[in-house]
Design a protein around this motif. Structure first.
Motif, PDB file in Angstrom:
ATOM      1  N   GLY A 445      32.519 -24.272  19.207  1.00 38.51           N
ATOM      2  CA  GLY A 445      32.691 -25.356  20.178  1.00 38.51           C
ATOM      3  C   GLY A 445      31.900 -25.092  21.443  1.00 38.51           C
ATOM      4  N   SER A 446      32.179 -23.960  22.082  1.00 36.63           N
ATOM      5  CA  SER A 446      31.519 -23.624  23.346  1.00 36.63           C
ATOM      6  C   SER A 446      30.003 -23.609  23.222  1.00 36.63           C
ATOM      7  N   PHE A 447      29.522 -23.036  22.106  1.00 36.11           N
ATOM      8  CA  PHE A 447      28.082 -22.820  21.998  1.00 36.11           C
ATOM      9  C   PHE A 447      27.305 -24.132  22.063  1.00 36.11           C
ATOM     10  N   GLN A 448      27.950 -25.181  21.543  1.00 36.05           N
ATOM     11  CA  GLN A 448      27.235 -26.465  21.515  1.00 36.05           C
ATOM     12  C   GLN A 448      27.184 -27.139  22.885  1.00 36.05           C
ATOM     13  N   MET A 449      27.801 -26.527  23.880  1.00 33.30           N
ATOM     14  CA  MET A 449      27.765 -27.136  25.209  1.00 33.30           C
ATOM     15  C   MET A 449      26.552 -26.741  26.040  1.00 33.30           C
ATOM     16  N   MET A 450      25.890 -25.657  25.676  1.00 35.31           N
ATOM     17  CA  MET A 450      24.724 -25.211  26.460  1.00 35.31           C
ATOM     18  C   MET A 450      23.611 -24.712  25.543  1.00 35.31           C
ATOM     19  N   THR A 451      23.559 -25.227  24.330  1.00 36.98           N
ATOM     20  CA  THR A 451      22.603 -24.730  23.338  1.00 36.98           C
ATOM     21  C   THR A 451      21.165 -24.770  23.833  1.00 36.98           C
ATOM     22  N   GLN A 452      20.859 -25.789  24.650  1.00 40.13           N
ATOM     23  CA  GLN A 452      19.470 -25.981  25.064  1.00 40.13           C
ATOM     24  C   GLN A 452      18.897 -24.778  25.796  1.00 40.13           C
ATOM     25  N   GLU A 453      19.771 -23.922  26.350  1.00 40.36           N
ATOM     26  CA  GLU A 453      19.244 -22.770  27.085  1.00 40.36           C
ATOM     27  C   GLU A 453      18.673 -21.691  26.159  1.00 40.36           C
ATOM     28  N   LEU A 454      18.851 -21.864  24.840  1.00 42.88           N
ATOM     29  CA  LEU A 454      18.146 -20.976  23.906  1.00 42.88           C
ATOM     30  C   LEU A 454      16.647 -21.047  24.168  1.00 42.88           C
ATOM     31  N   MET A 455      16.199 -22.245  24.549  1.00 43.05           N
ATOM     32  CA  MET A 455      14.770 -22.432  24.807  1.00 43.05           C
ATOM     33  C   MET A 455      14.325 -21.561  25.976  1.00 43.05           C
ATOM     34  N   THR A 456      15.170 -21.509  27.021  1.00 43.71           N
ATOM     35  CA  THR A 456      14.853 -20.664  28.175  1.00 43.71           C
ATOM     36  C   THR A 456      14.721 -19.204  27.735  1.00 43.71           C
ATOM     37  N   ALA A 457      15.656 -18.756  26.882  1.00 46.43           N
ATOM     38  CA  ALA A 457      15.612 -17.372  26.408  1.00 46.43           C
ATOM     39  C   ALA A 457      14.340 -17.112  25.604  1.00 46.43           C
ATOM     40  N   THR A 458      13.941 -18.101  24.807  1.00 47.08           N
ATOM     41  CA  THR A 458      12.729 -17.932  23.999  1.00 47.08           C
ATOM     42  C   THR A 458      11.497 -17.855  24.898  1.00 47.08           C
ATOM     43  N   VAL A 459      11.406 -18.791  25.838  1.00 46.38           N
ATOM     44  CA  VAL A 459      10.223 -18.863  26.706  1.00 46.38           C
ATOM     45  C   VAL A 459      10.031 -17.551  27.460  1.00 46.38           C
ATOM     46  N   TYR A 460      11.133 -16.958  27.944  1.00 49.77           N
ATOM     47  CA  TYR A 460      11.012 -15.740  28.743  1.00 49.77           C
ATOM     48  C   TYR A 460      11.174 -14.472  27.884  1.00 49.77           C
ATOM     49  N   GLY A 461      11.229 -14.663  26.555  1.00 54.09           N
ATOM     50  CA  GLY A 461      11.261 -13.511  25.649  1.00 54.09           C
ATOM     51  C   GLY A 461      12.477 -12.619  25.819  1.00 54.09           C
ATOM     52  N   LEU A 462      13.635 -13.227  26.040  1.00 51.41           N
ATOM     53  CA  LEU A 462      14.844 -12.422  26.251  1.00 51.41           C
ATOM     54  C   LEU A 462      15.587 -12.204  24.931  1.00 51.41           C
ATOM     55  N   PRO A 463      15.829 -10.940  24.577  1.00 49.48           N
ATOM     56  CA  PRO A 463      16.506 -10.677  23.301  1.00 49.48           C
ATOM     57  C   PRO A 463      18.033 -10.771  23.413  1.00 49.48           C
ATOM     58  N   VAL A 464      18.502 -11.868  23.946  1.00 44.24           N
ATOM     59  CA  VAL A 464      19.954 -12.075  24.032  1.00 44.24           C
ATOM     60  C   VAL A 464      20.483 -12.331  22.624  1.00 44.24           C
ATOM     61  N   ILE A 465      21.551 -11.633  22.271  1.00 41.95           N
ATOM     62  CA  ILE A 465      22.157 -11.876  20.960  1.00 41.95           C
ATOM     63  C   ILE A 465      23.400 -12.740  21.156  1.00 41.95           C
ATOM     64  N   ALA A 466      23.359 -13.942  20.632  1.00 43.57           N
ATOM     65  CA  ALA A 466      24.537 -14.812  20.710  1.00 43.57           C
ATOM     66  C   ALA A 466      25.254 -14.753  19.379  1.00 43.57           C
ATOM     67  N   LEU A 467      26.466 -14.265  19.421  1.00 42.32           N
ATOM     68  CA  LEU A 467      27.244 -14.176  18.193  1.00 42.32           C
ATOM     69  C   LEU A 467      28.313 -15.266  18.227  1.00 42.32           C
ATOM     70  N   ILE A 468      28.194 -16.195  17.302  1.00 42.04           N
ATOM     71  CA  ILE A 468      29.150 -17.295  17.272  1.00 42.04           C
ATOM     72  C   ILE A 468      30.236 -16.962  16.259  1.00 42.04           C
ATOM     73  N   VAL A 469      31.462 -16.827  16.722  1.00 41.79           N
ATOM     74  CA  VAL A 469      32.536 -16.704  15.738  1.00 41.79           C
ATOM     75  C   VAL A 469      32.955 -18.135  15.399  1.00 41.79           C
ATOM     76  N   ASN A 470      32.560 -18.516  14.204  1.00 47.33           N
ATOM     77  CA  ASN A 470      32.593 -19.921  13.809  1.00 47.33           C
ATOM     78  C   ASN A 470      33.816 -20.172  12.927  1.00 47.33           C
ATOM     79  N   ASN A 471      34.816 -20.805  13.514  1.00 48.34           N
ATOM     80  CA  ASN A 471      36.001 -21.149  12.709  1.00 48.34           C
ATOM     81  C   ASN A 471      36.039 -22.644  12.431  1.00 48.34           C
ATOM     82  N   LYS A 472      34.918 -23.292  12.664  1.00 48.47           N
ATOM     83  CA  LYS A 472      34.782 -24.714  12.350  1.00 48.47           C
ATOM     84  C   LYS A 472      35.865 -25.562  13.014  1.00 48.47           C
ATOM     85  N   SER A 473      36.323 -25.089  14.159  1.00 50.61           N
ATOM     86  CA  SER A 473      37.289 -25.902  14.898  1.00 50.61           C
ATOM     87  C   SER A 473      37.336 -25.439  16.351  1.00 50.61           C
TER      88      SER A 473
END
Lengths: 605, 180
Positions: A445-473
């Motif tokens: 749920g939370s991850f889909q609220m700011m997903t677009q900032e993945l692009m920022t991480a890619t552009v600046y080459g940041l190796p942030v690891i986002a681990l989504i614990v996905n319970n589909k709810s």
């Protein structure tokens, strides 16, 4: 030399030691962006949404203690910062938010992209400024940084109209930038100020007399940099330490005197300890409702020492026996001189007994659980990574299972509980800590609220690891609906979500999926090896898991039994007629323990 | 809890707030009261002997704990110089009212008598109305308003309470000390 307001702004930021600005351009900040074009020593990070900029500035600040800076244009740019500013305000995080404003002559005329952002942010900033003359800009900025970082820290907003950033004045930063700020109406306590000796003596006396003391440490200890003092006090007196969500790391959580977090989803032993204590030493904590539950039933037998830099926190929720206003570090330093060493007592043994009876444990049945993910992630980086979280069940699991070794390692939105905070906050922390790995624990749920900032991480080459614990709810809401709304699951189903692996690939990062603990081990190793782009790990966990530290290791409690038992627990909670209290939680706890014991006996027979 | 204690706790308090005379400062103070759920019974704002300082006199309802929180929260506002609570101090409190009341010929003498007894003044007169100016405590203003209502009050405006400590003690001096 004649400088424009925009150039003066950058000069002032330089004076304040600002290294990063998280921002997004727009019409009213064009002069500022024109000045940024020529600025090479302060790094401007182009985000994808202004809210991301505010959270990045926040993550930057939380991971360093420095003031985070974000920048947005007038109107929608400024209003997009609001959630980020409110998040920082609730958790007392030092931040300066700079917004553009329409030109001074257009203010109040409903001009294009005009919003009264100083009016809007009045209740969610420590202070704010609308700078109407370029001559006032340097002073406003100096005061903004001063206010943001001193006393109880917090966000300050500086609103700069277009013409103010365009206008030229004679400006010499050395002469014209105030090095010493004195605001007659603002005199916060500080690390070097006088400490209230009499009160500290009284506190030492109470500690000497107490039989069942507990240290309850909050974000104030982190802000004040008092980890060493908290540790020394605990060790000298053998008083066990529980922390709030924001106080995590004030004592190394692997320390034998640490009993983890307290409150709604805190450890059972910390809650028992607090509830039965005869002395509660609150250090930079504010008796939040998620900590106390029903205030009238909270630690009723305890005397309270309340140490806080903000006088308004004293007596706001609980009337302390000994209030001490001041900087936590300075006060603990004095207190340490006055307290006598105490040996560990029966009380310590009692808490350890609770710890044995109600341990933090999760099933070991081959399935992948959020708790695995947290422990494995932490172990992957020798427990030295910076952990940012979003908000929900995963956040509480992380609070329980991520053992902080130090402060500023743990980045979470506590007071406001802002979903979407995690990823941008992790990115902000990654900019501030290039030598550390930064991970973000999130939910689907939370991850889909700011997903677009993945692009920022890619552009600046940041190796942030986002681990989504996905319970589909929306797990936390689902849990409450299960327990308190008769399993009427209303609008919490997130079966329809994007393929997170493909999603991160679309943003130029790397995606993995894990269904079992073994798979997770494998992908974590791969993720660790990636050092130039973001990684998303989609961990599929069961939907029905609730945040409760109840099920003993190795025992796979029959699901039916748990469910039936949960019904009984719910009934008892409902009968109490309270939202949440220790007595309600104890009822749930004892039902679980009975159920587990019954299952064990059944197995043995 | 007995009623008398309740009454004592649920009293009104008069506080004086010295603030920097900046635009928006009234909004900050008023906003603080609104969002923290405190009740403003009366509010009066004016300049002081120093142009850079404004003085607000606020009457708030609530028990002593609420009053303590209000004082502390007000002190947190960066532009607030000083908060003085007059609950425990001997202080003079005054309010001014303008009352436009019907004055038919047959009632005029009676109304003028009331005005005299209350040491009020008639400051405007038409063939149908008086405007009466009266100064005093809230209680006094309530009383004269009550008496005049029999003739028909057409319009009423009150300034809200302003207060000052008796004797040589001053709030503004303290504010000045803080500023220096």
């Amino acid at each position: 030399m004649k400088l424009s307001g925009a150039q003066i702004l950058l000069e002032c930021l330089r004076q304040e030691g600002v290294t990063h600005i998280f921002g997004y351009p727009g019409g009213s900040v064009l002069p500022i962006y024109d000045a940024i074009f020529d600025c090479h020593d302060i790094k401007h990070i182009l985000v994808r949404h202004e809210q991301g900029a505010a959270h990045m500035a926040d993550g930057f600040a939380r991971s360093t203690g420095k003031v985070g800076v974000c920048l947005a244009t007038s109107g929608p740019g400024a209003t997009n910062l609001v959630t980020g500013i409110a998040t920082a305000y609730m958790d007392s995080i030092p931040m300066v938010a700079i917004t553009g404003q329409v030109r001074t002559t257009a203010i109040g005329k409903d001009a294009f992209q005009e919003a009264d952002i100083t009016g809007i942010t009045m209740p969610i900033t420590k202070h704010n400024f609308l700078v109407k003359r370029v001559e006032d800009l340097a002073n406003a900025l100096a005061e903004a940084f001063h206010i943001a970082r001193t006393g109880r820290p917090g966000p300050v907003l500086v609103d700069i109209p277009l013409d103010v950033s365009k206008n030229l004045i004679e400006f010499d930063v050395k002469a014209d930038y105030p090095s010493l700020i004195s605001i007659p109406s603002y005199r916060p306590a500080g690390p070097s100020g006088r400490v209230p000796e009499l009160q500290i003596r009284k506190a030492a006396q109470l500690i000497a007399e107490a039989e069942r003391p507990v240290l309850y440490v909050g974000g104030g200890a982190v802000a004040s940099g008092a980890q060493a003092e908290v540790t020394a006090l605990a060790e000298k007196t053998n008083i066990l330490v529980t922390t709030t969500l924001l106080g995590k790391g004030s004592l190394d959580e692997t320390h034998p005197l640490s009993i983890g977090m307290l409150g709604m989803h805190g450890t059972a032993y910390a809650n028992h300890a607090v509830n039965q204590s005869d002395l509660l030493i609150a250090v930079g904590a504010r008796f939040d409702d998620r900590v106390t539950g029903n205030v009238d039933k909270f630690a009723t037998g305890a005397k309270v020492i309340h140490i806080d830099i903000d006088p308004a926190e004293i007596g706001k929720v609980i009337q302390p026996d000994v209030p001490i206003v001041g900087d936590v570090k300075a006060i603990l330093t004095e207190l340490l001189k006055l307290v006598a060493p105490r040996p560990a007592s029966d009380w310590n043994d009692q808490i350890m007994e609770w710890k044995r009876r109600f341990p933090l444990i999760y099933p070991d049945d081959g399935q992948l659980y959020a708790e695995h993910a947290i422990e494995k992630l932490s172990a992957l980086f020798d427990h030295d990574c910076i952990m940012a979280t979003d908000v929900g069940q995963h956040q509480m699991w992380a609070a329980q299972y991520f053992k902080c070794r130090r402060t500023r390692q743990w980045i979470t939105s506590g007071g406001l509980g802002t979903m979407g905070f995690g990823l941008p906050a992790a990115i902000g922390a990654a900019f501030a800590n290039p030598d550390k790995r930064v991970v973000c624990l999130s939910g689907d749920g939370s991850f889909q609220m700011m997903t677009q900032e993945l692009m920022t991480a890619t552009v600046y080459g940041l190796p942030v690891i986002a681990l989504i614990v996905n319970n589909k709810s929306l797990g936390m809401v689902r849990q409450w609906q299960e327990m308190f709304y008769e399993e009427r699951y209303s609008q919490v189903d997130l079966q329809a979500s994007p393929d997170f692996v493909k999603l991160v690939e679309a943003y130029g990062g790397v995606g993995f999926r894990a269904r079992t603990p073994d798979e997770l081990d494998e992908v974590l190793q791969k993720a660790k090896a990636i050092t130039d782009r973001p990684v998303v790990i989609d961990c599929l966990i069961p939907t029905s898991e609730n945040v409760y530290p109840m099920i003993p290791s190795g025992q796979t409690v029959d699901e039916m039994l748990v469910k039936t038992d949960l019904e009984a627990a719910k009934a008892s909670v409902h009968a109490d007629g309270e939202e949440w209290s220790f007595s309600a939680e104890e009822a749930v706890l004892s039902h679980y323990v009975e159920a587990v014991n019954a299952a064990q006996q059944e197995k043995a027979q | 809890m007995t009623n008398s204690i309740m009454a004592q706790l649920q009293q009104e308090h008069t506080i004086t707030v010295l603030v920097e005379n900046h635009p928006g400062v009234l909004a900050r103070v008023a906003g603080l009261f609104a969002r923290r759920g405190y009740n403003i019974e009366s509010l009066a704002v004016s300049v002081t002997d120093r142009p850079e300082v404004s003085r607000m006199t606020i009457v708030v309802g609530g028990d002593l704990r609420v009053l303590e929180q209000i004082t502390k929260q007000l002190n947190k506002l960066v532009e607030v110089l000083k908060v003085v609570d007059y609950s425990e101090t001997a202080a003079v409190e005054r309010e001014l009212a303008l009352i436009k009341v019907n004055s038919e010929a047959k009632d005029r003498a009676e109304i003028m008598q009331i005005v005299e007894i209350f040491r009020a003044r008639i400051i405007d007169m038409s063939d149908k109305t008086f405007i009466i100016e009266v100064t005093g405590s809230t209680d006094k203003l309530d009383k004269i308003t009550g008496l005049l209502s029999g003739y028909g009050i057409r319009e009423l405006v009150r300034t809200g309470i302003i207060a000052m400590a008796r004797g040589s003690k001053t709030a503004s001096r303290a504010g000045r000390d803080a500023a220096e």
